[in-house]
Design a protein around this motif. Structure first.
Motif, PDB file in Angstrom:
ATOM      1  N   THR A  22       0.722  -1.068  -0.108  1.00 17.07           N
ATOM      2  CA  THR A  22      -0.121  -0.064  -0.032  1.00 17.07           C
ATOM      3  C   THR A  22       0.858   1.132  -0.070  1.00 17.07           C
ATOM      4  O   THR A  22       1.768   1.526   0.989  1.00 17.07           O
ATOM      5  CB  THR A  22      -0.858  -0.087   1.236  1.00 17.07           C
ATOM      6  N   GLY A  23       0.626   2.165  -0.985  1.00 22.62           N
ATOM      7  CA  GLY A  23       1.344   3.387  -1.030  1.00 22.62           C
ATOM      8  C   GLY A  23       0.697   4.583  -0.247  1.00 22.62           C
ATOM      9  O   GLY A  23      -0.436   4.340  -0.258  1.00 22.62           O
ATOM     10  N   ILE A  24       1.653   5.542   0.120  1.00 20.40           N
ATOM     11  CA  ILE A  24       1.040   6.526   0.680  1.00 20.40           C
ATOM     12  C   ILE A  24       0.064   7.637  -0.225  1.00 20.40           C
ATOM     13  O   ILE A  24      -1.005   7.953   0.269  1.00 20.40           O
ATOM     14  CB  ILE A  24       2.071   7.466   1.407  1.00 20.40           C
ATOM     15  N   ARG A  25       0.160   7.631  -1.367  1.00 14.89           N
ATOM     16  CA  ARG A  25      -0.825   8.114  -2.234  1.00 14.89           C
ATOM     17  C   ARG A  25      -1.911   7.496  -2.669  1.00 14.89           C
ATOM     18  O   ARG A  25      -3.022   8.067  -2.499  1.00 14.89           O
ATOM     19  CB  ARG A  25      -0.071   8.281  -3.708  1.00 14.89           C
ATOM     20  N   GLU A  26      -1.904   6.156  -2.679  1.00 12.39           N
ATOM     21  CA  GLU A  26      -3.194   5.336  -2.603  1.00 12.39           C
ATOM     22  C   GLU A  26      -3.899   5.452  -1.306  1.00 12.39           C
ATOM     23  O   GLU A  26      -5.001   5.431  -1.362  1.00 12.39           O
ATOM     24  CB  GLU A  26      -2.701   3.795  -2.982  1.00 12.39           C
ATOM     25  N   LEU A  27      -3.136   5.345  -0.238  1.00 11.32           N
ATOM     26  CA  LEU A  27      -3.941   5.733   1.053  1.00 11.32           C
ATOM     27  C   LEU A  27      -4.721   7.041   1.014  1.00 11.32           C
ATOM     28  O   LEU A  27      -5.900   7.037   1.365  1.00 11.32           O
ATOM     29  CB  LEU A  27      -3.036   5.510   2.077  1.00 11.32           C
ATOM     30  N   GLY A  28      -3.972   7.964   0.565  1.00 14.24           N
ATOM     31  CA  GLY A  28      -4.542   9.409   0.670  1.00 14.24           C
ATOM     32  C   GLY A  28      -5.858   9.258  -0.489  1.00 14.24           C
ATOM     33  O   GLY A  28      -6.903  10.066  -0.167  1.00 14.24           O
ATOM     34  N   GLY A  32      -9.831   9.946   0.187  1.00 12.53           N
ATOM     35  CA  GLY A  32     -10.440  11.012  -0.353  1.00 12.53           C
ATOM     36  C   GLY A  32      -9.411  12.355  -0.199  1.00 12.53           C
ATOM     37  O   GLY A  32     -10.159  13.547  -0.206  1.00 12.53           O
ATOM     38  N   ILE A  33      -8.449  12.285   0.250  1.00 12.68           N
ATOM     39  CA  ILE A  33      -7.501  13.472   0.510  1.00 12.68           C
ATOM     40  C   ILE A  33      -6.192  13.416  -0.214  1.00 12.68           C
ATOM     41  O   ILE A  33      -5.704  12.114  -0.640  1.00 12.68           O
ATOM     42  CB  ILE A  33      -7.212  13.698   2.014  1.00 12.68           C
ATOM     43  N   ASN A  34      -5.474  14.591  -0.439  1.00 15.89           N
ATOM     44  CA  ASN A  34      -3.975  14.177  -1.146  1.00 15.89           C
ATOM     45  C   ASN A  34      -3.126  14.184   0.121  1.00 15.89           C
ATOM     46  O   ASN A  34      -3.423  13.960   1.353  1.00 15.89           O
ATOM     47  CB  ASN A  34      -3.710  15.682  -1.786  1.00 15.89           C
ATOM     48  N   SER A  35      -1.921  13.863  -0.338  1.00 16.69           N
ATOM     49  CA  SER A  35      -0.624  13.284   0.567  1.00 16.69           C
ATOM     50  C   SER A  35      -0.266  14.503   1.484  1.00 16.69           C
ATOM     51  O   SER A  35      -0.134  14.026   2.479  1.00 16.69           O
ATOM     52  CB  SER A  35       0.617  13.016  -0.470  1.00 16.69           C
ATOM     53  N   ALA A  36      -0.642  15.712   0.858  1.00 16.04           N
ATOM     54  CA  ALA A  36      -0.187  16.703   1.996  1.00 16.04           C
ATOM     55  C   ALA A  36      -1.105  16.704   2.960  1.00 16.04           C
ATOM     56  O   ALA A  36      -0.846  17.127   4.152  1.00 16.04           O
ATOM     57  CB  ALA A  36      -0.015  18.302   1.296  1.00 16.04           C
TER      58      ALA A  36
END
Length: 221
Positions: A22-28, A32-36
């Protein structure tokens, strides 16, 4: 957006794909949010996993301490321990599965603390089994193997229990308490004999249903 919602997205992904995949971008994206924005709530993927595990282990420890504190009888203590564990796993299957399977993924200083919490929990089972065998209440030849078998049996509930299945949570709790008693060589302890337990809680990290994030993930793919 709350941390609990991010944890729910993480639990769903970790349970389906595994933490490492699981990648952090996929998690975001799933939350429903961006990585930042995600980093506003947590320092990273491992911090999210640590928080999920800590809450689950906290509740397991709390329920286990309550279970053994109600009686000095090892058979009753074991039945209550099993009922408590099964109840938590049945109501929080994905969180329980992640907590059980992803300890190896931790690399931070949290790893030692969380392993310590897990060991503290398992030691409660071990002490009940040891005392039951020492006093002649339990008929066992291998205490360690008995503990591992009991914990594996209880952990497995998270893999198959469904609320719309043929058995209610209380039924599964009662059946597993019976199995546990038979495993250690004592007559089954009824719910009336063991006394009431607090109603198992749904953890904040547990998705509302197994399909909560399916639509958003498929759309993103």
């Amino acid at each position: 957006m709350k941390l609990a919602e991010i944890q729910q997205a993480a639990v769903w992904l970790f349970a389906q794909k595994g933490y490492a995949a699981t990648g952090i971008r996929e998690l975001g994206r799933t939350a429903g949010i961006n990585s930042a924005t995600l980093y506003h709530y947590a320092g990273g993927k491992e911090e999210i996993l640590s928080g999920i595990m800590r809450s689950c282990l906290d509740e397991l420890l709390r329920s286990a301490i309550d279970a053994v504190g109600a009686s000095a009888d090892p058979g009753i203590q074991l039945a209550r321990l099993v009922r408590a564990h099964v109840g938590l796993s049945a109501l929080n299957p994905l969180t329980a599965k992640v907590t059980d399977q992803e300890m190896r993924a931790l690399t931070s200083e949290d790893r030692e603390a969380l392993i310590g919490m897990r060991d503290d929990y398992e030691s409660i089972f071990a002490k009940v089994i040891e005392r039951g065998a020492r006093t002649g209440v339990f008929q066992l030849t291998d205490l360690r193997l008995a503990r591992l078998a009991l914990l594996e049996m209880c952990n497995g509930v998270a893999n198959w229990y469904r609320p719309d299945g043929r058995l209610a949570v209380t039924d599964v709790q009662d059946r597993f308490a019976e199995f546990a008693c038979r495993l250690v060589g004592v007559p089954p302890v009824s719910r009336e004999e063991s006394g009431d337990l607090p109603v198992p809680i749904r953890l904040a990290s547990e998705p509302a249903t197994d399909h909560t994030f399916t639509a958003s993930t498929e759309a993103a793919g």
